[in-house]
Write a protein that holds these residues in place. Structure first.
Motif, PDB file in Angstrom:
ATOM      1  N   THR B  18     -97.988  85.070  35.164  1.00 14.01           N
ATOM      2  CA  THR B  18     -96.896  83.303  34.978  1.00 14.01           C
ATOM      3  C   THR B  18     -97.633  82.284  34.444  1.00 14.01           C
ATOM      4  O   THR B  18     -98.685  81.792  35.115  1.00 14.01           O
ATOM      5  N   PRO B  39     -85.227  72.394  35.523  1.00 15.54           N
ATOM      6  CA  PRO B  39     -84.622  73.883  36.412  1.00 15.54           C
ATOM      7  C   PRO B  39     -85.767  74.135  37.822  1.00 15.54           C
ATOM      8  O   PRO B  39     -87.103  74.037  37.199  1.00 15.54           O
ATOM      9  N   SER B  40     -84.805  75.441  38.249  1.00 14.37           N
ATOM     10  CA  SER B  40     -86.031  75.408  39.091  1.00 14.37           C
ATOM     11  C   SER B  40     -86.942  76.364  38.656  1.00 14.37           C
ATOM     12  O   SER B  40     -86.472  77.615  37.527  1.00 14.37           O
ATOM     13  N   GLY B  43     -92.235  74.560  37.256  1.00 12.56           N
ATOM     14  CA  GLY B  43     -93.330  73.456  37.611  1.00 12.56           C
ATOM     15  C   GLY B  43     -93.313  72.490  38.110  1.00 12.56           C
ATOM     16  O   GLY B  43     -94.299  72.042  38.089  1.00 12.56           O
ATOM     17  N   GLU B 167     -88.797  67.882  46.854  1.00 15.58           N
ATOM     18  CA  GLU B 167     -86.841  67.919  47.613  1.00 15.58           C
ATOM     19  C   GLU B 167     -86.977  67.264  49.308  1.00 15.58           C
ATOM     20  O   GLU B 167     -86.485  68.265  49.822  1.00 15.58           O
ATOM     21  N   HIS B 200     -83.489  67.939  42.233  1.00 17.95           N
ATOM     22  CA  HIS B 200     -82.811  67.824  41.192  1.00 17.95           C
ATOM     23  C   HIS B 200     -81.292  66.996  41.450  1.00 17.95           C
ATOM     24  O   HIS B 200     -80.851  66.981  40.368  1.00 17.95           O
TER      25      HIS B 200
HETATM   26  N1  ATP Z   1     -98.375  81.113  44.496  1.00 12.32           N
HETATM   27  C1  ATP Z   1     -97.314  81.425  43.781  1.00 12.32           C
HETATM   28  N2  ATP Z   1     -98.052  82.563  43.253  1.00 12.32           N
HETATM   29  C2  ATP Z   1     -97.423  83.124  41.462  1.00 12.32           C
HETATM   30  N3  ATP Z   1     -96.612  82.703  41.635  1.00 12.32           N
HETATM   31  C3  ATP Z   1     -96.423  81.142  41.738  1.00 12.32           C
HETATM   32  C4  ATP Z   1     -96.409  81.070  42.815  1.00 12.32           C
HETATM   33  N4  ATP Z   1     -96.331  79.292  43.287  1.00 12.32           N
HETATM   34  C5  ATP Z   1     -95.281  78.925  42.252  1.00 12.32           C
HETATM   35  N5  ATP Z   1     -95.657  80.226  41.538  1.00 12.32           N
HETATM   36  C6  ATP Z   1     -94.693  80.569  40.326  1.00 12.32           C
HETATM   37  O1  ATP Z   1     -94.997  79.499  39.034  1.00 12.32           O
HETATM   38  C7  ATP Z   1     -94.021  79.069  38.675  1.00 12.32           C
HETATM   39  C8  ATP Z   1     -92.883  77.718  39.217  1.00 12.32           C
HETATM   40  O2  ATP Z   1     -92.641  77.609  40.762  1.00 12.32           O
HETATM   41  P1  ATP Z   1     -92.667  76.040  40.650  1.00 12.32           P
HETATM   42  O3  ATP Z   1     -92.969  76.714  42.308  1.00 12.32           O
HETATM   43  O4  ATP Z   1     -94.196  75.120  40.976  1.00 12.32           O
HETATM   44  O5  ATP Z   1     -91.418  75.845  40.291  1.00 12.32           O
HETATM   45  P2  ATP Z   1     -89.783  74.538  41.317  1.00 12.32           P
HETATM   46  O6  ATP Z   1     -90.089  73.701  39.796  1.00 12.32           O
HETATM   47  O7  ATP Z   1     -90.863  73.883  41.874  1.00 12.32           O
HETATM   48  O8  ATP Z   1     -89.162  75.543  41.668  1.00 12.32           O
HETATM   49  P3  ATP Z   1     -88.601  74.930  42.467  1.00 12.32           P
HETATM   50  O9  ATP Z   1     -87.457  74.075  41.692  1.00 12.32           O
HETATM   51  O10 ATP Z   1     -87.018  75.790  42.660  1.00 12.32           O
HETATM   52  O11 ATP Z   1     -88.414  74.771  42.976  1.00 12.32           O
HETATM   53  C9  ATP Z   1     -93.202  79.818  38.716  1.00 12.32           C
HETATM   54  O12 ATP Z   1     -92.774  80.955  37.665  1.00 12.32           O
HETATM   55  C10 ATP Z   1     -93.198  80.278  40.472  1.00 12.32           C
HETATM   56  O13 ATP Z   1     -92.281  81.899  39.800  1.00 12.32           O
END
Ligand code: ATP
Ligand code: MG
Lengths: 656, 227
Positions: B18, B39-40, B43, B167, B200
């Motif tokens: 990823t 979006p969720s 990153g 958040e 969000h």
């Molecule tokens: N510790 C980790 N190990 C493996 N993959 C991770 C880890 N942390 C994040 N990811 C992956 O990295 C990507 C980005 O994650 P991130 O948590 O930054 O998303 P986000 O934008 O904060 O989402 P949300 O709005 O749902 O919090 C996602 O695909 C997630 O699955």
């Protein structure tokens, strides 16, 4: 039911690696508890078997027609006791003795394997010459322990050995005058074996109570971790009944796995445990298994107890779905706990002094008080923890002491659970260190042999002894009657060591038919009992420490697991790991020092009325306990340090 | 733009296969409030963690007042987070056994301020944040909104250069959330600190000075990103 089990299984499986780790911790705790519980039950069983195995040697007069004559004496070889059972049949129908295929014929000896070995390895004029020729080996049913020295000598009913009265041994059960019997006794009869069983009961209480405390902590540990998730279940509409069912099913499943593992663990240690020498020898490993019903009982009772403990722990969640999500100011520990403890102390102080003179009742009262002392320590423990917490918070200037103190104040019961094991062990150590008699000195043994005989026959017996002992390095003296209370007017002093003493004993065989020669040195049953008390005490202590350290390790680890989210957040915000770790250590070590010391003093207090002398041995035991205890806790809590590191390295904590 | 306090250039972060961040350039000005949206799984949290020195990016660099952050060792980054940054997470950051004022005072005490002084300094924050009278309550006895305001006080008490919030109102209802967010934005501004907030909520983003949008680990033009 099906849905509940299905849900439970999914909760167990779906908990992820950490959930699995938690369940593993619980299972491990239950396994250790079960193993030790089996040890306590098994040891009681083993003492019971021993007492029963000893019964047949103590004759009981037949009510109706007698079929045999039985007598018992205790001989000695190389300082070891040899039980000698003389048997003669009266006509037909004599009962078959335990461990033998048939009743012995006149003029033959049946020996225990160990005695037979000795008879072959020692020169005949030192041992074998005392008995008629060997006809067979006694089976284990005749023996108290595998290394026991026992001889069964077949005689005719009119043999002088079976007609004379034998000297009284004041109820010790070492000799028995020839008695006409119809059957061999069964069940425990000898006062000595009864004493052992009583002591074993005391030991069991000392071991099982900390064990229960530990088991309870382990059970609550599962619940604590499930609280959150179960509260969520409640929120989405699971009925209280379903929540209870799921929790209980999970706890019971985990505990059942732990219990089986514990039984296996115990099985692995039985060969080692069987080597502990008590009552003159090691054990038949099979006797240390508590018997199929008791074993099954333990294997069923443990999961049930864990389940009950889980339900009790769950009450909060079930009563209010929000009960766990919201943490309120904990209720204060009420001083009534301290009062209860003080009352127990005062009560014991009042009656303790008179217990040792009360025989069996005394032991029973002591057992009750020991139980009460445990209850009292358990009551006062959390109160003291809260007090320590208040003092720590009041005096804290930096974050470490503040964190530790607040945590103690927040949940004194949980903090107490971490150190309860060690504190209760402190009590046991204090109690036992006073029951740690100085060891008898084997080098002080002299070669004195006394022949107990009425003063009138003393000269004649002395002459016959002189004849028999011609050529041996022995001097024979006749004491004037009236000197000393015991009727041992003929005193023989043998020089040249144990081999010469045994030669003299063998030469003296039959001088006083049915009576074995006694030396004051051989009568070491008192010493032996004390030595056994010491062995038992050390075993109990070892077990307690095992419980205490395992308990400290497991509760420490689970405390980290339970708070992983907060720890991780603190770490993210830049809190150094050392601060968290030091706070964590302080919240264990400070209560440990206070409560361990306090329980130790309480233990000393409870043992004071029975003090057998507090020599260097006692002080050393105590010191060793303190060192091992502190090292154990420090080591156990060091073990959860990597865990702390692991749960705080996850950079993005998520609710689980 | 005014003086740049915090900047990330060419940030890349991978988790196995990823790619969570795929070359992000971003800077935050002094006293600026920046909203990160997207979006969720796009990153956002990863970006925040890299900027805050919680994670090391696989490539690119992070600077605080011109000084490299990502090259520092864990110990120094930890100290930096404690002294120069403040954090507000969604929940669970307050120690349940400490009263509210001690929770706020904790970062000061960790920095060596004696307890008495630290608690006094902490209590100063309660009135302005509408928390007067609940200083010695424990987190379990606070409402969600109150708990978040205590967390805001704790983030600000060390007078940090940047406050990071992921958040922070995600667990609150909309009204409470908005109120809490307004307080957060105002309080950080008032203290001259910059704010980086992941959200969000478009309303929340609107209170900030600027917003960026993350899609699949890249920044996109917010104007074009409207769907
Ligand atoms: N510790 C980790 N190990 C493996 N993959 C991770 C880890 N942390 C994040 N990811 C992956 O990295 C990507 C980005 O994650 P991130 O948590 O930054 O998303 P986000 O934008 O904060 O989402 P949300 O709005 O749902 O919090 C996602 O695909 C997630 O699955
Ligand atoms: Mg996120």
């Amino acid at each position: 039911m099906g849905t509940v089990l299905d849900l439970t299984w999914r909760l167990l499986r779906g908990g992820g690696r950490r959930g699995m780790l938690g369940s593993l911790l619980t299972a491990a705790a239950v396994a250790v508890s079960t193993g030790l519980l089996l040890f306590a039950v098994g040891a009681n069983h083993a003492f019971g078997v021993r007492a029963d195995a000893d019964a047949w040697r103590h004759p009981k007069a037949a009510a109706g027609a007698a079929t045999a004559v039985e007598a018992l004496s205790t001989d000695h070889v190389r300082g070891r006791a040899v039980a000698v059972v003389d048997l003669a049949a009266l006509g037909g129908g004599a009962p078959t003795p335990p461990g033998m295929p048939r009743f012995p014929r006149p003029g033959e000896t049946w020996a225990s394997p160990e005695l037979a070995k000795l008879m072959r390895s020692l020169p005949a004029d030192q041992l074998a010459g005392r008995f008629p020729p060997l006809a067979g080996t006694l089976g284990r049913d005749a023996l108290v322990h595998p290394g026991e020295l026992v001889a069964v000598v077949g005689r005719t009913a009119d043999d002088p050995a079976l007609t004379g009265k034998r000297p009284d041994d004041f109820g010790l059960g070492l000799t028995a005058t020839p008695t006409r019997i119809a059957a061999f006794q069964t069940g425990a009869v000898s006062p000595l074996s009864e004493t052992y069983r009583m002591l074993m009961l005391v030991a069991s209480v000392l071991m099982v109570v900390p064990l229960l405390v530990f088991g309870g902590a382990a059970a609550r540990l599962t619940v604590a971790r499930r609280d959150q998730r179960l509260a969520a279940l409640r929120l989405v509409g699971a009925t209280p009944g379903q929540v209870v069912a799921v929790t209980v099913a999970e706890a019971v499943l985990t505990a059942a796995a732990g219990a089986v593992a514990g039984a296996a663990l115990y099985g692995l240690t039985v060969p080692a445990v069987a080597r502990i020498e008590i009552g003159g020898g090691a054990w038949y490993p099979a006797d240390l298994w508590p018997g199929p019903q008791a074993l099954l009982g333990v294997l069923l009772a443990v999961p049930v107890l864990v389940g009950i403990s889980a339900v009790v722990g769950l009450r909060r969640v079930v009563v209010s779905p929000l009960g766990v999500a919201r943490r309120e100011t904990p209720p204060r520990m009420r001083a009534v706990r301290a009062v209860a403890f003080a009352v127990i102390l005062v009560a014991f102080g009042a009656v303790g002094g008179s217990l040792s003179g009360m025989g069996r009742t005394g032991i029973t009262v002591l057992l009750v008080f020991l139980g009460l002392a445990f209850v009292g320590i358990n009551l006062v423990g959390p109160w003291v923890v809260a007090l320590i917490g208040r003092v720590a918070v009041g005096t804290a200037r930096g974050p470490v002491r503040l964190l530790a103190g607040r945590r103690l104040l927040d949940d004194p019961r949980a903090a107490w659970r971490t150190v309860a094991g060690i504190a209760l062990t402190g009590f046991v150590a204090g109690f036992l260190s006073l029951l740690n008699p100085p060891a008898g000195d084997p080098a002080a043994r002299t070669g004195r042999i006394g022949l107990s005989v009425s003063p009138a026959r003393a000269e004649a017996v002395a002459d016959r002894a002189r004849e028999r002992l011609a050529g041996l390095p022995a001097t024979i003296r006749v004491e004037r009657p009236g000197r000393g209370a015991d009727d041992v007017p003929v005193v023989i002093t043998v020089t040249g060591g144990p081999a010469e003493v045994d030669r003299a004993r063998t030469a003296l065989t039959g001088v006083l038919p049915g009576r074995t020669t006694a030396t004051s040195d051989d009568d070491r049953s008192g010493d032996a009992l004390l030595a056994d008390v010491r062995t038992g005490a050390l075993t109990v202590l070892a077990v307690s420490f095992l419980i205490a350290t395992t308990s400290a390790g497991i509760t420490g680890a689970s405390a980290v697991l339970d708070r992983r989210q907060t720890y991780a957040m603190l770490r993210l915000a830049g809190t150094p790991l050392e601060v968290l770790d030091r706070a964590r250590r302080q919240e264990t070590l400070i209560p440990l020092a206070v409560l361990g010391g306090g329980s130790l003093a309480t233990g000393l207090f409870f043992a004071a009325p029975f003090a057998l002398g507090f020599g260097v041995g006692g002080a050393l035991t105590l010191l060793a306990c303190v060192v091992v205890g502190v090292a154990g806790i420090v080591g156990a809590s060091a073990l959860s340090r990597p865990l702390l590191r692991a749960v705080t390295t996850d950079p993005a904590p998520r609710p689980d | 733009m005014t003086e740049v306090v915090l900047s990330g250039t060419g940030l890349v972060k991978r988790f196995g296969a990823t790619v969570a961040l795929d070359g992000v350039d971003l800077s935050v000005g002094r006293g600026e409030a920046l909203a990160i949206m997207g979006p969720s799984g796009s990153g956002k949290s990863t970006l925040l963690h890299c900027l805050a020195g919680i994670m090391k990016p696989d490539a690119g660099e992070v600077r605080l007042l011109g000084q490299r952050v990502d090259a520092l060792g864990e110990r120094r980054r930890s100290e930096l987070r404690r002294t120069r940054f403040g954090f507000v997470f969604q929940f669970g950051q307050l120690l349940p056994e400490l009263p509210a004022d001690e929770n706020v005072a904790l970062p000061l005490m960790l920095g060596g301020t004696p307890r008495r002084e630290a608690v006094r300094a902490a209590r100063v924050w309660f009135g302005p944040l509408g928390l007067g009278g609940i200083e010695s309550r424990r987190p379990g006895e606070l409402s969600g909104g109150q708990a978040q305001r205590v967390a805001i006080a704790r983030a600000l008490v060390t007078r940090p250069a940047v406050v990071f919030a992921d958040e922070p109102t995600g667990a609150l209802d909309q009204n409470t959330g908005h109120e809490t967010m307004r307080l957060l934005v105002e309080a950080t501004k008032h203290n001259g600190a910059s704010l980086v907030v992941v959200t969000h909520d478009v309303d929340v983003a609107n209170w900030c000075d600027r917003r960026v949008e993350v899609r699949d680990g890249r920044l996109v033009d917010p104007a074009r990103a409207e769907v």
